[in-house]
Every structure is written in C-alpha cells, then in structure tokens.
Design an enzyme around this catalytic site. Structure first.
Site, PDB file in Angstrom:
ATOM      1  N   ASP A   1      47.328  38.666  36.885  1.00 39.17           N
ATOM      2  CA  ASP A   1      46.231  38.041  37.338  1.00 39.17           C
ATOM      3  C   ASP A   1      45.516  37.282  36.162  1.00 39.17           C
ATOM      4  OD1 ASP A   1      43.200  39.166  39.564  1.00 39.17           O
ATOM      5  OD2 ASP A   1      43.645  37.321  38.349  1.00 39.17           O
TER       6      ASP A   1
ATOM      7  N   ASP B   1      46.405  31.846  40.733  1.00 42.33           N
ATOM      8  CA  ASP B   1      46.076  32.477  39.518  1.00 42.33           C
ATOM      9  C   ASP B   1      46.686  34.098  39.446  1.00 42.33           C
ATOM     10  OD1 ASP B   1      44.243  33.285  41.133  1.00 42.33           O
ATOM     11  OD2 ASP B   1      42.769  33.265  39.581  1.00 42.33           O
ATOM     12  N   GLU B   2      47.534  34.480  40.525  1.00 38.53           N
ATOM     13  CA  GLU B   2      48.057  35.789  40.506  1.00 38.53           C
ATOM     14  C   GLU B   2      49.526  35.768  41.293  1.00 38.53           C
ATOM     15  OE1 GLU B   2      46.175  38.237  43.466  1.00 38.53           O
ATOM     16  OE2 GLU B   2      43.966  37.227  43.053  1.00 38.53           O
TER      17      GLU B   2
END
Length: 412
Positions: A7, A109-110
């Site tokens: 993350d 973003d993960e």
DNA sequence: TCTGGGGTCCTAGGACCC
DNA sequence: TCTGGGGTCCTAGGACCC
C-alpha cells in the site's frame, strides 16, 4: 499461503512530493501540512490525500478544503495529476512483478502479491518484504506499507497498521491481540451504515464482532453479515488474481458541472462529452454494451438514475448518445443539475458478436474507429464535435483517458 | 457541506411466466 | 377474483471500496 499487501503511503501526495524533489524542489510536501485537493471554483473542493503533518491537524480525506483550512490555515493545496499517479502506480506494479508471477492490482495504490511460490527463490517473507520496500523507496522515491499474512484480508488489515514505511504481519494466531482490539470501523467492508447498526447492538470492536453469533448477524445485515463475520475471524479464501483474469463488468464517467444546468440543450452538451469518453473507452475494450444508464445529482444533492437494456448491443458514440438522451428525458424532473453521469455495462465481446447481419451499421463503425485512431495518434482534441467549438464546454468529460486496466473488485 | 470520480455487489419490489 | 407459489428478469437505490 503467504500473501503480501503493498500500500503506497498517502499515494497521491507522496507521488507529487517525489516528483517535485526530483525536479529540484527544496521542501518535501510530506514534511509540511499539505493535501492534494480539487478546486472549489469547480465545485470539486475536497481533500483527496493528506500528508502526515496535515493529519495531525485533523485534516481528513474526503472533507471540503474549506473545512481543512479551518483546521489548518497554512495548508498547502496541490491539484491532482492523474497521469503522474498512473505512471507511479505502473512502476510499483512492475517492481512487484519481479518477486512473484501472481500480482493483483487492487487499486491505483494497492497491490496483492502471492509470495507462496517465491519463498524458495527470495527467502523469508519478512526479508523479501524489506527488500521490496527499500527498493521502492530508493528507486521510485516513495514509501509503502507491506502487510504479510496467510490470506489477502489479513494482509490488507496488516498494511493498515502503523504508517508510513512499515512492514507488519498479521497471521491468524496474532489476531487476538493485533486485530480484535480494534474498533469495528477499521474492518474491511464495515462502512458508515454497518458500523452504526453494529454499535447500536453494542458490538464495538472487531473481536466482539468475531464472537457474535453469525446467524444473528445474518438476520440483521443479510449476506453482508456473513461477509464481515468471516473477515472479523480472519477467514478469506480468495486467490490473488493476475490482472488479465479479472473481467471488467462496466465502465462509466461522470462530472460535476461548475454551475447548475437548467436547460435541456446544455445538459445534452455535457452528456455528449461524457458519451465521447465512455464510448471511446468501450471500443478500446473491443466490447459492445447492452445496458446504458444515466445518473443525475441535483443542486440539492438528490441523486437518481435511469437505465435501459438495448435490443442490439452497441459501441457507437451516436448510438449510445441517442439512448442517453432518451433516458435523460424520461427521468429528468427539470430541477437544476449539479452532476451528470453515464455508465455502460453487460459487455459482449465483439469477437463473439458478428455484425454481418447489420451491414447498415458498418459505416458508423468505421467512422468511430477512424476517429479513435486519429485521436490516439494526434490527441483527443485533434478531432472534436463542432458543437463544442464556440462553447465553453470541454468536448470530453470524465477522467480516464489512459490505458484502462481492471481493478477493484469488492470481493478480494 | 464551499460536499469527486471510478468501480463492484446486493436487495427489494414489480412484471411476467407457468 | 375474497385466488398460490415458484422462478426469472428488470429496475432503482444503497452500501462498500480506493
């Protein structure tokens, strides 16, 4: 099974900060109270991402910039730059692919990474996670949290622990002291509505939820009750999917208009600009859609929508726009409009749908295809509908223009 | 409230069929 | 019609995620 969840820490803000440092900026946005935010002039003035110093002032993601500045008058506000985010996201994904053949992009973003088979090559999970974290920091310029566990749910919960730049484990035997003391709001899939219902019956921590009778939860929350009970108990058998295994179900674009729309012709302009974007994206998937839906948000924030199934699936700009206009006219109650959206779904691959029976559509297909090619080569603005030329309205509305990739199934 | 935009899944109610 | 039950499909809205 060994699963990592990676993350990026305050992604939009970190990525902007990394870019600015690279360009010679002297201050690092991450070290001052700062946010990535929209534009109140365009009625999109909300916080999209915040630095840790901004968080210390109580600034929250999703609140208005007005509220954020009340809490922190010296707040630095930076507009979003989605092209940059996509580049950073791609770079992170490619780095992760060096460590496993199973990497799932969950959002911009993960990512999830299945480390199970990688252990014999790269060694202990903790050591590999540390290597990955440090490589991202030194080679890409931003920090990540990595959660490690036996399944995706627990790995994701682990990455939410102390931030930034940290690695955490949350194996099933650690749940009792790492997961269960946390408030229910921290559990994946427990949002505002669910937490309110749970608190009402005195379930306040994840541990209390884990120890509640699952049948009781089912009567209260239907199938969602079973989902969150499983999550509270760390139960999740979903595999890490490679991106090409995930089939996108629908796509859409929407926009908040800087002023209220009060007449039909103006609404048509925005609907056309949205249709341009949606239909180009649809064609880039090589798909036809069978369902079209139009949504409206009024000046008083009332939302409603209207959808229709097509007899003949289509990917044509004109075809979709005709349905969109019809749907809009059937549903609009003439209130001032703040926000308009279009979405298409129920995809059929073009490869399986032969259009030879409908030769009359060939010409419009060729036209759409030619327009797409010109725009791809010379830019979207190289070819626009003439009705936009002397208007102040952008001929495209909606954000996604880069290469699409499927993400974010709410099933892990 | 000066209150974004992109997704997925679930549910309730009505229509329709046998 | 003072009528049933089960199945499917469609639609609108809501909940959740980042």
């Amino acid at each position: 099974m060994i699963i990592f969840h990676i993350d990026a820490n305050s992604a939009y803000l970190s990525w902007e900060a990394a870019l600015r440092l690279e360009q010679g900026a002297r201050t690092d946005l991450r070290n001052i109270p700062s946010v990535i935010g929209g534009d109140p002039e365009k009625r999109s003035g909300i916080v999209l991402a915040k630095s840790i110093p901004a968080k210390k002032y109580g600034v929250k993601t999703g609140e208005t910039l007005y509220e954020a500045r009340q809490k922190c008058p010296e707040l630095t506000v930076i507009p979003p730059n989605y092209d940059l985010y996509l580049k950073c996201s791609n770079a992170m994904y490619e780095m992760l692919c060096l460590y496993s053949s199973k990497v799932q992009r969950y959002s911009i973003d993960e990512c999830f990474l299945d480390y199970t088979e990688s252990e014999k090559i790269f060694g202990r999970p903790i050591d590999a996670a540390l290597t990955i974290k440090e490589r991202i920091k030194s080679e890409l310029g931003f920090t990540v949290n990595i959660g490690i566990s036996a399944n995706k749910l627990l790995a994701k919960m682990a990455s939410e622990f102390e931030k930034p730049d940290k690695i955490h484990t949350l194996f099933p035997e650690e749940m009792e002291f790492k997961l269960w003391p946390l408030p229910i709001e921290d559990l994946f899939m427990v949002g505002r509505a669910t937490s309110k219902k749970l608190r009402k019956i005195n379930i306040n921590t994840i541990g209390e939820l884990a120890h509640t009778n699952v049948l009781y939860l089912k009567t209260l929350l239907k199938s969602h009750g079973i989902v969150i009970w499983n999550y509270a108990n760390g139960i999740d058998y979903s595999p890490v999917h490679n991106n090409d295994e995930i089939i996108q179900k629908g796509l859409g674009n929407s926009t908040t208009i800087p002023f209220d729309i009060t007449n039909r012709e103006e609404a048509y302009m925005f609907l056309l600009a949205l249709t341009e974007r949606v239909s180009m994206r649809l064609r880039s998937f090589n798909c036809l859609c069978s369902l079209i839906s139009v949504s409206i948000k009024t000046d008083s924030f009332i939302r409603y929508s209207h959808q229709a199934k097509l007899n003949t699936p289509t990917d044509s700009t004109t075809g979709i726009f005709n349905s969109v206009k019809k749907l809009f006219n059937e549903v609009w109650k003439c209130e001032p409009i703040r926000h308009l959206g279009i979405r298409v779904s129920e995809f059929i691959s073009k490869d399986f749908y032969q259009l030879s029976f409908f030769d009359s559509t060939e010409n419009s297909q060729n036209l759409d295809r030619t327009i797409d090619m010109i725009r791809k080569k010379y830019g979207d603005r190289s070819l626009v509908r003439s009705c936009f030329i002397h208007s102040n309205i952008s001929p495209f509305q909606g954000g996604v223009n880069e290469e699409d990739y499927p993400m974010m199934s709410s099933l892990l």
